[in-house]
Enzyme design. Structure first.
Site, PDB file in Angstrom:
ATOM      1  N   ALA A  64       0.982  -1.666   0.120  1.00 12.70           N
ATOM      2  CA  ALA A  64       0.088   0.304  -0.564  1.00 12.70           C
ATOM      3  C   ALA A  64       0.855   1.155   0.133  1.00 12.70           C
ATOM      4  O   ALA A  64       2.382   0.876   0.737  1.00 12.70           O
ATOM      5  CB  ALA A  64      -1.072  -0.265   1.061  1.00 12.70           C
ATOM      6  N   GLY A 109       0.303  -5.107   0.731  1.00  4.85           N
ATOM      7  CA  GLY A 109      -0.922  -5.666  -0.260  1.00  4.85           C
ATOM      8  C   GLY A 109      -0.595  -5.801  -0.946  1.00  4.85           C
ATOM      9  O   GLY A 109      -1.160  -6.642  -1.734  1.00  4.85           O
ATOM     10  N   GLU A 112      -0.081  -9.706  -1.067  1.00  7.19           N
ATOM     11  CA  GLU A 112      -1.740 -10.158  -0.937  1.00  7.19           C
ATOM     12  C   GLU A 112      -2.968  -9.670  -1.491  1.00  7.19           C
ATOM     13  O   GLU A 112      -3.720 -10.542  -1.611  1.00  7.19           O
ATOM     14  CB  GLU A 112      -2.276  -8.563   1.257  1.00  7.19           C
ATOM     15  CG  GLU A 112      -2.153  -8.698   1.699  1.00  7.19           C
ATOM     16  CD  GLU A 112      -2.662  -7.238   3.142  1.00  7.19           C
ATOM     17  OE1 GLU A 112      -2.631  -6.553   2.735  1.00  7.19           O
ATOM     18  OE2 GLU A 112      -3.413  -7.791   3.530  1.00  7.19           O
ATOM     19  N   GLU A 132       4.184  -4.909   7.862  1.00  6.09           N
ATOM     20  CA  GLU A 132       3.608  -4.315   8.178  1.00  6.09           C
ATOM     21  C   GLU A 132       3.756  -3.829   9.432  1.00  6.09           C
ATOM     22  O   GLU A 132       3.379  -2.855   9.635  1.00  6.09           O
ATOM     23  CB  GLU A 132       2.230  -4.313   8.199  1.00  6.09           C
ATOM     24  CG  GLU A 132       1.324  -4.045   6.640  1.00  6.09           C
ATOM     25  CD  GLU A 132       1.339  -4.967   5.685  1.00  6.09           C
ATOM     26  OE1 GLU A 132       2.120  -6.135   5.901  1.00  6.09           O
ATOM     27  OE2 GLU A 132       0.715  -5.667   4.401  1.00  6.09           O
TER      28      GLU A 132
HETATM   29  N1  DAK Z   1       4.400   3.231  -0.851  1.00  5.75           N
HETATM   30  C1  DAK Z   1       4.961   4.103  -1.285  1.00  5.75           C
HETATM   31  N2  DAK Z   1       6.412   4.551  -1.916  1.00  5.75           N
HETATM   32  C2  DAK Z   1       6.799   3.534  -1.794  1.00  5.75           C
HETATM   33  C3  DAK Z   1       6.531   2.293  -1.926  1.00  5.75           C
HETATM   34  C4  DAK Z   1       5.310   2.188  -0.908  1.00  5.75           C
HETATM   35  N3  DAK Z   1       4.631   1.025  -0.296  1.00  5.75           N
HETATM   36  N4  DAK Z   1       7.800   1.184  -1.777  1.00  5.75           N
HETATM   37  C5  DAK Z   1       8.794   1.974  -2.394  1.00  5.75           C
HETATM   38  N5  DAK Z   1       7.755   3.251  -2.970  1.00  5.75           N
HETATM   39  C6  DAK Z   1       8.483   4.777  -3.642  1.00  5.75           C
HETATM   40  C7  DAK Z   1       9.709   5.004  -2.611  1.00  5.75           C
HETATM   41  O1  DAK Z   1       9.420   6.014  -1.442  1.00  5.75           O
HETATM   42  C8  DAK Z   1      10.709   5.493  -3.595  1.00  5.75           C
HETATM   43  O2  DAK Z   1      10.363   6.710  -3.987  1.00  5.75           O
HETATM   44  P1  DAK Z   1      11.510   7.954  -4.122  1.00  5.75           P
HETATM   45  O3  DAK Z   1      12.561   8.515  -2.443  1.00  5.75           O
HETATM   46  O4  DAK Z   1      12.626   7.518  -5.010  1.00  5.75           O
HETATM   47  O5  DAK Z   1       9.938   9.093  -4.455  1.00  5.75           O
HETATM   48  C9  DAK Z   1      10.268   4.889  -4.611  1.00  5.75           C
HETATM   49  O6  DAK Z   1       9.743   3.917  -4.508  1.00  5.75           O
HETATM   50  C10 DAK Z   1      11.505   3.536  -4.614  1.00  5.75           C
HETATM   51  O7  DAK Z   1      11.775   2.440  -3.772  1.00  5.75           O
HETATM   52  P2  DAK Z   1      13.184   2.631  -3.022  1.00  5.75           P
HETATM   53  O8  DAK Z   1      14.234   4.041  -2.954  1.00  5.75           O
HETATM   54  O9  DAK Z   1      12.595   2.731  -1.385  1.00  5.75           O
HETATM   55  O10 DAK Z   1      13.951   1.548  -3.826  1.00  5.75           O
HETATM   56  P3  DAK Z   1      14.689   0.338  -2.705  1.00  5.75           P
HETATM   57  O11 DAK Z   1      15.757  -0.677  -3.865  1.00  5.75           O
HETATM   58  O12 DAK Z   1      16.179   0.467  -1.936  1.00  5.75           O
HETATM   59  O13 DAK Z   1      14.085  -0.513  -1.829  1.00  5.75           O
HETATM   60  C11 DAK Z   1      12.089  -1.650  -1.599  1.00  5.75           C
HETATM   61  C12 DAK Z   1      12.628  -1.139  -2.199  1.00  5.75           C
HETATM   62  C13 DAK Z   1      10.821  -2.326  -1.230  1.00  5.75           C
HETATM   63  C14 DAK Z   1      13.203  -2.256  -0.328  1.00  5.75           C
HETATM   64  C15 DAK Z   1      11.598  -0.267  -0.826  1.00  5.75           C
HETATM   65  O14 DAK Z   1      11.180   0.699  -1.264  1.00  5.75           O
HETATM   66  C16 DAK Z   1      10.295  -0.422   0.412  1.00  5.75           C
HETATM   67  O15 DAK Z   1      10.910  -1.433   1.801  1.00  5.75           O
HETATM   68  N6  DAK Z   1       9.706  -0.231   0.541  1.00  5.75           N
HETATM   69  C17 DAK Z   1       8.613  -0.832   1.112  1.00  5.75           C
HETATM   70  C18 DAK Z   1       8.080  -1.866   1.314  1.00  5.75           C
HETATM   71  C19 DAK Z   1       6.667  -2.500   2.158  1.00  5.75           C
HETATM   72  O16 DAK Z   1       7.188  -2.288   3.788  1.00  5.75           O
HETATM   73  N7  DAK Z   1       5.982  -2.269   1.987  1.00  5.75           N
HETATM   74  C20 DAK Z   1       4.778  -2.928   2.675  1.00  5.75           C
HETATM   75  C21 DAK Z   1       3.892  -1.774   3.163  1.00  5.75           C
HETATM   76  S1  DAK Z   1       2.362  -1.521   3.756  1.00  5.75           S
HETATM   77  C22 DAK Z   1      -4.913  -0.825   5.169  1.00  5.75           C
HETATM   78  C23 DAK Z   1      -4.824  -2.041   4.265  1.00  5.75           C
HETATM   79  C24 DAK Z   1      -3.307  -2.497   4.061  1.00  5.75           C
HETATM   80  C25 DAK Z   1      -2.390  -2.069   4.167  1.00  5.75           C
HETATM   81  C26 DAK Z   1      -2.098  -0.989   4.645  1.00  5.75           C
HETATM   82  C27 DAK Z   1      -3.962  -0.353   5.487  1.00  5.75           C
HETATM   83  N8  DAK Z   1      -5.497   0.021   6.170  1.00  5.75           N
HETATM   84  C28 DAK Z   1      -6.506  -0.932   6.233  1.00  5.75           C
HETATM   85  C29 DAK Z   1      -5.338   1.140   6.639  1.00  5.75           C
HETATM   86  C30 DAK Z   1      -1.537  -2.402   3.688  1.00  5.75           C
HETATM   87  C31 DAK Z   1      -0.144  -2.638   4.510  1.00  5.75           C
HETATM   88  C32 DAK Z   1       1.132  -2.105   3.058  1.00  5.75           C
HETATM   89  O17 DAK Z   1       1.404  -2.213   2.595  1.00  5.75           O
END
Ligand code: DAK
Length: 258
Positions: A64, A109, A112, A132
Site C-alpha cells: 500500500a 498489499g 496480499e 506491516e
Molecule cells: N509506498 C509508497 N512509496 C513507495 C513504496 C510504498 N509501499 N515502496 C517504495 N516506494 C517508493 C520509494 O519511496 C521511492 O520513492 P522516491 O523516494 O524515489 O520518491 C521509490 O518507490 C523507490 O523505492 P526505494 O528507493 O526505497 O527502492 P529500494 O530499491 O531502495 O528499496 C524496497 C525497495 C521495496 C525494499 C523499499 O522501497 C521498501 O521497503 N518499500 C516499502 C515496502 C513495504 O514496507 N511495503 C509494505 C507497505 S505496508 C490498510 C490496508 C492495507 C495495508 C495497510 C493498511 N488499511 C486497512 C488501512 C497494507 C500495508 C502495506 O502494504
C-alpha cells in the site's frame, strides 16, 4: 486510466499495475482504477484467464502507498481497508482464473494481492513479505486471512510477526509460489499456462474455481454437496458434449464456452 494497463490476446487478459516511480505501490487511485478495470472484466464474455503483473523489472507491487497511509484517520483507514478487501475478494471469486506474475517485490498489499489470485508464478528476483509491523500496522487487505491458506498458520504468523521476507525459491518451498522463472521468461511462462487454461472448457474451469475456492471454507460434507451440484450442472453444457465426443472420436476438442 493512469496507472492500470489492460490488454487482451485471444482469450487471455493482462492487467499491468504501472506506477513504476513508487514501485507500483497501491494508492487510492490505483485501487479505484483496478476496481474499474474489474467492472469491465467481470462483464466480458470472451475472457477465459487473467494475468496480473507489475510494470518495470523491480517490483510487482511494493505494498500500500505508505505516504498516503500517513494521512489516514482510523475512519478513513477502515474505508481504505474495505475498498482493498472488496477488490481483492473480486479477484478471488472472479469466474475465470487469475495468475499473479510476480516480477519483483510483492510486499504488504502487493503480497496480499498476489495471494488473492488463484496461483503465483514468480521471477527469481521476487521477494514476498508482510512487513506491516515495521510500520506499526497490520495487513489490512486480507493477509491475516489468506497467507495461512498457502503456507500454514504458524509460518504465516512468523512471517507477519517478524516481517520476514522470502526470496522466490523460499516462497516456492513453502507452497506460496507454484513456479519460479528467470525474469526474462516469467511472462512467457505465465502466458503459456494462461493459454493452456484458455483452451480448456471454460464453464468447467469456472466450476472448478468455485468449488475449490468456496469449498475451502466449508467442511467436507457441504463441500462435497457443492462439488456434486456444480458437477451435475456441467452436464447441461455443450462443452461437455464436445469434450466427451472428441475423446470417443479421438479428436482434439474445440470448446465454445457454452
Ligand atoms: N509506498 C509508497 N512509496 C513507495 C513504496 C510504498 N509501499 N515502496 C517504495 N516506494 C517508493 C520509494 O519511496 C521511492 O520513492 P522516491 O523516494 O524515489 O520518491 C521509490 O518507490 C523507490 O523505492 P526505494 O528507493 O526505497 O527502492 P529500494 O530499491 O531502495 O528499496 C524496497 C525497495 C521495496 C525494499 C523499499 O522501497 C521498501 O521497503 N518499500 C516499502 C515496502 C513495504 O514496507 N511495503 C509494505 C507497505 S505496508 C490498510 C490496508 C492495507 C495495508 C495497510 C493498511 N488499511 C486497512 C488501512 C497494507 C500495508 C502495506 O502494504
Amino acid at each position: 486510466m493512469q496507472f492500470i494497463k489492460f490488454e487482451k490476446q485471444g482469450f487471455v487478459g493482462s492487467i499491468t499495475i504501472d506506477r513504476v516511480q513508487a514501485l507500483n505501490a497501491l494508492n487510492n487511485q490505483v485501487i479505484e482504477e483496478l476496481s474499474e478495470c474489474m467492472d469491465t472484466i467481470e462483464k466480458s464474455k470472451d475472457l477465459r484467464c487473467l494475468i496480473i503483473t507489475g510494470a518495470g523489472d523491480k517490483a510487482f507491487v511494493a505494498g500500500a502507498d505508505i505516504k498516503e497511509l500517513e494521512t489516514l484517520s482510523p475512519e478513513k483507514a477502515q474505508d481504505f481497508a474495505m475498498k482493498g478487501q472488496r477488490l481483492f475478494r473480486r479477484f478471488e471469486v472472479l469466474e475465470i482464473p487469475i495468475i499473479a506474475a510476480v516480477n519483483g517485490y510483492a510486499l504488504g498489499g502487493g503480497c496480499e494481492l498476489a495471494i488473492a489470485c488463484d496461483f503465483i508464478y514468480a521471477s527469481t528476483n521476487a521477494v514476498f513479505g508482510l512487513p506491516e509491523v515495521t510500520l506499526g500496522i497490520m495487513p489490512g487487505f486480507g493477509g491475516t486471512q489468506r497467507l495461512a491458506r498457502y503456507v500454514g498458520l504458524a509460518r504465516a504468523k512468523e512471517m507477519m510477526f517478524t516481517a520476514k521476507q522470502l526470496k522466490a525459491d523460499e516462497a516456492q518451498a513453502l507452497g506460496l509460489v507454484n513456479k519460479v522463472c528467470s525474469p526474462e521468461s516469467l511472462m512467457e511462462e505465465v502466458k503459456k499456462t494462461a493459454s493452456k487454461i484458455a483452451n480448456l472448457a471454460p464453464i468447467a474451469i469456472t466450476a472448478i474455481k468455485g468449488a475449490s475456492t468456496q469449498g475451502y471454507d466449508l467442511s467436507i460434507d457441504p463441500g462435497l454437496h457443492l462439488e456434486r451440484t456444480l458437477f451435475s450442472e456441467l452436464f447441461r453444457s455443450k462443452d461437455m458434449q464436445i469434450g466427451v465426443k472428441a475423446f470417443i472420436n479421438k479428436q482434439k476438442p474445440e470448446f465454445i464456452g457454452e
